[in-house]
Design a protein around this motif. Structure first.
Motif, PDB file in Angstrom:
ATOM      1  N   TYR A 156      44.896  21.077  -0.789  1.00 45.94           N
ATOM      2  CA  TYR A 156      44.433  21.776  -0.804  1.00 45.94           C
ATOM      3  C   TYR A 156      44.599  23.528  -1.605  1.00 45.94           C
ATOM      4  O   TYR A 156      43.334  24.315  -2.293  1.00 45.94           O
ATOM      5  CB  TYR A 156      43.746  22.587   0.568  1.00 45.94           C
ATOM      6  CG  TYR A 156      43.039  21.885   1.257  1.00 45.94           C
ATOM      7  CD1 TYR A 156      42.086  21.031   0.638  1.00 45.94           C
ATOM      8  CD2 TYR A 156      43.713  21.133   2.267  1.00 45.94           C
ATOM      9  CE1 TYR A 156      41.347  19.482   1.654  1.00 45.94           C
ATOM     10  CE2 TYR A 156      42.566  20.498   3.694  1.00 45.94           C
ATOM     11  CZ  TYR A 156      41.536  19.876   3.004  1.00 45.94           C
ATOM     12  OH  TYR A 156      40.318  18.851   3.603  1.00 45.94           O
ATOM     13  N   THR A 157      45.653  23.443  -2.149  1.00 47.99           N
ATOM     14  CA  THR A 157      46.393  24.599  -2.735  1.00 47.99           C
ATOM     15  C   THR A 157      45.684  24.110  -4.646  1.00 47.99           C
ATOM     16  O   THR A 157      44.882  25.364  -4.867  1.00 47.99           O
ATOM     17  CB  THR A 157      48.065  24.063  -3.660  1.00 47.99           C
ATOM     18  OG1 THR A 157      48.378  23.636  -2.356  1.00 47.99           O
ATOM     19  CG2 THR A 157      48.073  25.790  -4.225  1.00 47.99           C
ATOM     20  N   HIS A 158      45.172  23.083  -4.980  1.00 48.25           N
ATOM     21  CA  HIS A 158      43.982  23.476  -6.220  1.00 48.25           C
ATOM     22  C   HIS A 158      42.808  23.109  -5.510  1.00 48.25           C
ATOM     23  O   HIS A 158      42.248  23.058  -7.080  1.00 48.25           O
ATOM     24  CB  HIS A 158      44.976  21.536  -6.780  1.00 48.25           C
ATOM     25  CG  HIS A 158      46.376  21.527  -6.470  1.00 48.25           C
ATOM     26  ND1 HIS A 158      47.154  22.329  -7.096  1.00 48.25           N
ATOM     27  CD2 HIS A 158      47.188  20.817  -5.848  1.00 48.25           C
ATOM     28  CE1 HIS A 158      48.641  22.443  -6.411  1.00 48.25           C
ATOM     29  NE2 HIS A 158      48.482  21.675  -6.018  1.00 48.25           N
ATOM     30  N   VAL A 188      54.762  27.181  -0.377  1.00 48.63           N
ATOM     31  CA  VAL A 188      56.015  26.770   0.054  1.00 48.63           C
ATOM     32  C   VAL A 188      54.851  25.722  -0.597  1.00 48.63           C
ATOM     33  O   VAL A 188      53.872  24.865  -0.457  1.00 48.63           O
ATOM     34  CB  VAL A 188      56.393  26.361   1.074  1.00 48.63           C
ATOM     35  CG1 VAL A 188      57.212  25.370   0.791  1.00 48.63           C
ATOM     36  CG2 VAL A 188      56.898  27.810   1.584  1.00 48.63           C
ATOM     37  N   HIS A 189      56.141  24.829  -1.195  1.00 44.98           N
ATOM     38  CA  HIS A 189      55.537  23.123  -2.163  1.00 44.98           C
ATOM     39  C   HIS A 189      56.695  22.947  -2.237  1.00 44.98           C
ATOM     40  O   HIS A 189      57.560  23.323  -2.709  1.00 44.98           O
ATOM     41  CB  HIS A 189      54.820  23.884  -3.589  1.00 44.98           C
ATOM     42  CG  HIS A 189      53.413  24.232  -3.216  1.00 44.98           C
ATOM     43  ND1 HIS A 189      52.638  23.206  -2.988  1.00 44.98           N
ATOM     44  CD2 HIS A 189      52.908  25.163  -4.322  1.00 44.98           C
ATOM     45  CE1 HIS A 189      51.390  23.991  -2.956  1.00 44.98           C
ATOM     46  NE2 HIS A 189      52.067  25.403  -3.189  1.00 44.98           N
ATOM     47  N   ILE A 190      57.055  22.406  -1.462  1.00 42.81           N
ATOM     48  CA  ILE A 190      58.276  21.392  -1.993  1.00 42.81           C
ATOM     49  C   ILE A 190      59.268  20.061  -3.080  1.00 42.81           C
ATOM     50  O   ILE A 190      59.711  20.483  -3.532  1.00 42.81           O
ATOM     51  CB  ILE A 190      58.014  20.036  -0.557  1.00 42.81           C
ATOM     52  CG1 ILE A 190      57.517  19.990   0.338  1.00 42.81           C
ATOM     53  CG2 ILE A 190      59.095  18.905  -0.703  1.00 42.81           C
ATOM     54  CD1 ILE A 190      57.230  18.649   1.515  1.00 42.81           C
ATOM     55  N   SER A 191      57.480  20.047  -3.598  1.00 42.30           N
ATOM     56  CA  SER A 191      57.433  19.490  -5.583  1.00 42.30           C
ATOM     57  C   SER A 191      57.175  20.760  -5.902  1.00 42.30           C
ATOM     58  O   SER A 191      56.937  22.027  -5.766  1.00 42.30           O
ATOM     59  CB  SER A 191      57.082  18.051  -6.040  1.00 42.30           C
ATOM     60  OG  SER A 191      55.465  18.919  -5.969  1.00 42.30           O
ATOM     61  N   ASN A 192      58.248  20.444  -7.408  1.00 39.00           N
ATOM     62  CA  ASN A 192      57.843  22.142  -7.876  1.00 39.00           C
ATOM     63  C   ASN A 192      56.278  21.667  -9.050  1.00 39.00           C
ATOM     64  O   ASN A 192      56.354  20.704 -10.330  1.00 39.00           O
ATOM     65  CB  ASN A 192      58.896  21.823  -9.399  1.00 39.00           C
ATOM     66  CG  ASN A 192      58.562  23.051 -10.529  1.00 39.00           C
ATOM     67  OD1 ASN A 192      57.685  23.311 -10.630  1.00 39.00           O
ATOM     68  ND2 ASN A 192      59.342  23.144 -11.449  1.00 39.00           N
ATOM     69  N   ALA A 219      58.517  27.224  -4.765  1.00 44.63           N
ATOM     70  CA  ALA A 219      58.283  25.685  -5.458  1.00 44.63           C
ATOM     71  C   ALA A 219      59.539  24.831  -6.050  1.00 44.63           C
ATOM     72  O   ALA A 219      60.341  25.202  -6.622  1.00 44.63           O
ATOM     73  CB  ALA A 219      56.767  25.571  -6.585  1.00 44.63           C
ATOM     74  N   GLY A 220      59.102  23.419  -5.206  1.00 47.28           N
ATOM     75  CA  GLY A 220      60.339  22.745  -6.089  1.00 47.28           C
ATOM     76  C   GLY A 220      62.015  23.036  -5.536  1.00 47.28           C
ATOM     77  O   GLY A 220      63.013  22.458  -6.169  1.00 47.28           O
ATOM     78  N   CYS A 221      61.871  23.497  -4.771  1.00 49.26           N
ATOM     79  CA  CYS A 221      62.919  23.791  -3.774  1.00 49.26           C
ATOM     80  C   CYS A 221      62.848  22.473  -2.762  1.00 49.26           C
ATOM     81  O   CYS A 221      64.343  22.323  -1.300  1.00 49.26           O
ATOM     82  CB  CYS A 221      63.411  25.241  -2.817  1.00 49.26           C
ATOM     83  SG  CYS A 221      63.546  26.510  -5.004  1.00 49.26           S
ATOM     84  N   GLY A 222      62.757  22.071  -2.385  1.00 43.64           N
ATOM     85  CA  GLY A 222      62.100  20.379  -1.090  1.00 43.64           C
ATOM     86  C   GLY A 222      61.705  21.421  -0.004  1.00 43.64           C
ATOM     87  O   GLY A 222      61.480  22.314  -0.401  1.00 43.64           O
ATOM     88  N   THR A 223      62.080  20.474   0.538  1.00 46.58           N
ATOM     89  CA  THR A 223      62.004  21.272   1.855  1.00 46.58           C
ATOM     90  C   THR A 223      62.814  22.257   2.659  1.00 46.58           C
ATOM     91  O   THR A 223      62.478  22.825   3.795  1.00 46.58           O
ATOM     92  CB  THR A 223      62.111  19.647   3.187  1.00 46.58           C
ATOM     93  OG1 THR A 223      63.046  19.195   3.078  1.00 46.58           O
ATOM     94  CG2 THR A 223      60.564  19.062   3.324  1.00 46.58           C
ATOM     95  N   GLY A 260      62.553  25.308   1.343  1.00 46.84           N
ATOM     96  CA  GLY A 260      61.117  25.965   0.913  1.00 46.84           C
ATOM     97  C   GLY A 260      60.869  26.608   1.845  1.00 46.84           C
ATOM     98  O   GLY A 260      60.915  27.588   1.906  1.00 46.84           O
ATOM     99  N   TYR A 261      60.530  25.772   3.118  1.00 48.85           N
ATOM    100  CA  TYR A 261      60.481  26.589   3.860  1.00 48.85           C
ATOM    101  C   TYR A 261      62.031  27.322   4.756  1.00 48.85           C
ATOM    102  O   TYR A 261      60.873  28.852   5.382  1.00 48.85           O
ATOM    103  CB  TYR A 261      59.980  25.828   5.501  1.00 48.85           C
ATOM    104  CG  TYR A 261      58.622  24.306   5.206  1.00 48.85           C
ATOM    105  CD1 TYR A 261      57.532  24.554   5.907  1.00 48.85           C
ATOM    106  CD2 TYR A 261      59.546  23.302   3.966  1.00 48.85           C
ATOM    107  CE1 TYR A 261      56.626  24.220   5.538  1.00 48.85           C
ATOM    108  CE2 TYR A 261      57.869  22.123   4.291  1.00 48.85           C
ATOM    109  CZ  TYR A 261      56.560  22.344   4.188  1.00 48.85           C
ATOM    110  OH  TYR A 261      55.777  22.105   4.113  1.00 48.85           O
ATOM    111  N   LEU A 262      62.115  26.967   4.960  1.00 48.27           N
ATOM    112  CA  LEU A 262      63.491  27.583   5.563  1.00 48.27           C
ATOM    113  C   LEU A 262      63.791  28.999   4.542  1.00 48.27           C
ATOM    114  O   LEU A 262      63.810  30.370   5.147  1.00 48.27           O
ATOM    115  CB  LEU A 262      65.399  27.248   5.206  1.00 48.27           C
ATOM    116  CG  LEU A 262      64.924  26.158   6.162  1.00 48.27           C
ATOM    117  CD1 LEU A 262      66.304  25.028   6.575  1.00 48.27           C
ATOM    118  CD2 LEU A 262      64.598  26.554   7.576  1.00 48.27           C
TER     119      LEU A 262
END
Ligand code: CA2
Length: 145
Positions: A79-81, A100-104, A126-130, A132-134
């Protein structure tokens, strides 16, 4: 007083850790929630962690966050896009919003390069893996002071 953070996850993120580990890693969404809960306790934040495959449900949760949550962390997934509805709901929320996005998403297909949500987000990870949530929770704690 403990601040309340709504963490929202969009469609298919319930499949995390079961497929495409090369893109999204091996952690399940339950693992991500547990890691977020542990960090939230450390940061004296109260967490409400949710996932839905339905755009309207995400919009309803964002609307309900007005007056009940201090900040929102959101991975809107696909839904981001596509979702002006999620952007509009976030636009009437007063507190900090971190996307947050897990992938870049910028290193992937061109249709993933544009985010409607970024027009409202105070920060984008984005791109920091999970992890990124932290990072998002730490940023929220920093912004709320
Ligand atoms: O990188 C991200 O976090 C995304 O928001 C994930 C979405 C994707 O549509 C965005 O472009 C980027 C996809 C979430 C689906 O997650 C799955 C996890 C495991 C297996 C299948 C799907």
């Amino acid at each position: 007083m403990s601040r309340k953070i709504l963490v929202l996850n969009g469609p298919n993120l319930n499949l995390l850790g079961t497929r495409e580990p090369e893109i999204y890693g091996a952690e399940t969404l339950d693992d991500v929630e547990a890691a977020c809960a542990a960090l939230a306790a450390e940061l004296s934040l109260t967490l409400d962690f949710q996932q839905s495959n339905h755009e309207g449900q995400l919009v309803t949760w964002i609307q309900e966050a007005r007056g009940t949550a201090d900040a929102i962390v959101i991975n809107p997934a696909a839904y981001t896009h596509t979702s002006v509805a999620i952007l509009d709901a976030l636009s009437v929320f007063d507190g900090p919003v971190i996307e947050v996005h897990i992938s870049n998403i910028h290193r992937r297909e061109s249709f993933r390069h544009h985010s409607y949500v970024s027009a409202r987000a105070d920060g984008v990870i984005a791109g920091c893996g999970t992890h990124g949530y932290l990072l998002a929770l730490r940023q929220i704690a920093h912004m709320l002071g």
